[in-house]
Design an enzyme around this catalytic site. Sequence first.
Site, PDB file in Angstrom:
ATOM      1  N   HIS A   1      36.043   3.277 -11.771  1.00  0.00           N
ATOM      2  CA  HIS A   1      37.359   3.653 -11.263  1.00  0.00           C
ATOM      3  C   HIS A   1      38.409   2.639 -11.719  1.00  0.00           C
ATOM      4  CE1 HIS A   1      34.412   5.314  -8.319  1.00  0.00           C
ATOM      5  NE2 HIS A   1      35.182   6.383  -8.418  1.00  0.00           N
TER       6      HIS A   1
ATOM      7  N   HIS B   1      40.666  -1.903  -5.377  1.00  0.00           N
ATOM      8  CA  HIS B   1      41.637  -0.834  -5.089  1.00  0.00           C
ATOM      9  C   HIS B   1      42.703  -1.244  -4.076  1.00  0.00           C
ATOM     10  CE1 HIS B   1      39.429   2.013  -7.460  1.00  0.00           C
ATOM     11  NE2 HIS B   1      38.357   1.978  -6.696  1.00  0.00           N
TER      12      HIS B   1
ATOM     13  N   ASP C   1      29.235   1.680 -11.123  1.00  0.00           N
ATOM     14  CA  ASP C   1      29.296   3.133 -10.917  1.00  0.00           C
ATOM     15  C   ASP C   1      29.572   3.926 -12.186  1.00  0.00           C
ATOM     16  OD1 ASP C   1      31.763   1.921 -10.801  1.00  0.00           O
ATOM     17  OD2 ASP C   1      32.344   2.769  -8.873  1.00  0.00           O
TER      18      ASP C   1
ATOM     19  N   ASP D   1      34.306  -1.424 -13.606  1.00  0.00           N
ATOM     20  CA  ASP D   1      34.024  -0.383 -12.613  1.00  0.00           C
ATOM     21  C   ASP D   1      34.512   0.958 -13.170  1.00  0.00           C
ATOM     22  OD1 ASP D   1      33.585  -0.239  -9.295  1.00  0.00           O
ATOM     23  OD2 ASP D   1      34.908   1.323 -10.079  1.00  0.00           O
TER      24      ASP D   1
HETATM   25 ZN    ZN Z   1      34.235   2.330  -8.501  1.00  0.00          ZN
END
Ligand code: ZN
Length: 308
Positions: A160, A121, A242, A158
């Site tokens: 996200h 990120h 996740d 992931d």
């Molecule tokens: Zn994540």
Amino acid sequence: MTLLLTHPDADRHENPPGHPEQVARLEAVRAALDGMDLTRESPQEAPDAALLRCHPQRYLDALAAAQPAEGWAQLDADTSLSPGSLRAARLAAGAALRAVDAVVEGDARNAFVAMRPPGHHAETETPMGFCLFGTVAIAAKHALDHHGLGRVAVVDFDVHHGNGTQDLLWDEPRSLFVSTHQSPLWPGTGAAGETGAHDNVMNVPLPPNSDGRVFRARMQDDILPRLNAFAPDLVLVSAGFDAHADDPLAQLTWTTEDFVWVTERLCDLAHAHAGGRLVSCLEGGYDLDALADAAGAHVDVLRRRENG
Ligand code: ZN
């Protein structure tokens, strides 16, 4: 040979009590890998020159100035610095660099970077989402600029969107960045229409509550053909766990078997084009049992598939 890179000083990056990105995550992963037949190495901190391929000097200076002598410095609502954070983040990037060196120079066939904080990120000048440096993008640039590889694929499963990796590799035609992620979900980026400056970004948003069958179908139909056409010289993986059904931060319902499946397919890809060269970097995963189970199974596939 599968190389495992981890360092005890990753635990010096501490988030405030109750934060999901906690020291216990890496303890759980290390325990899952304990006793597995792997070559183990401790990394060194990434040098400035490697970080500067992705982040400007003023960003390194700003982080150094913000790091507290005790307690926490809050960078945004969920990203913070503790006294050991920059050491940990530099070690995480250094581990990814060493992993790339090892697979390119033939010391190992593939590698897993068990470090934190995660990286995908972190944007060019913006720490966010528990991330400080864009570890996997820094590794990609190192493979391209230092080792002179022609094409590097970065696959991010992931849950996200890997907005930071996308930002850092947006204008890098020698890379193909592919992200699957739940949408809608924080950080809100990663629409299918975001394709990079050179059609070098592929985003595959997945609806909440979709299971591993949905993911596998998109991999088979869309993602793997694209990756095979790209024919990478090296496969980098942003391995977040996740998307597991038990994870508290998102609503996909993958199982450990889904992580095994995608790892097998990425090993297929690496063996088809890159001599098996694959480097996987730990990103998210916040249910400790699910994280340990899925990450352990992921690394076990790397170990079993190092020779094809
Ligand atoms: Zn994540």
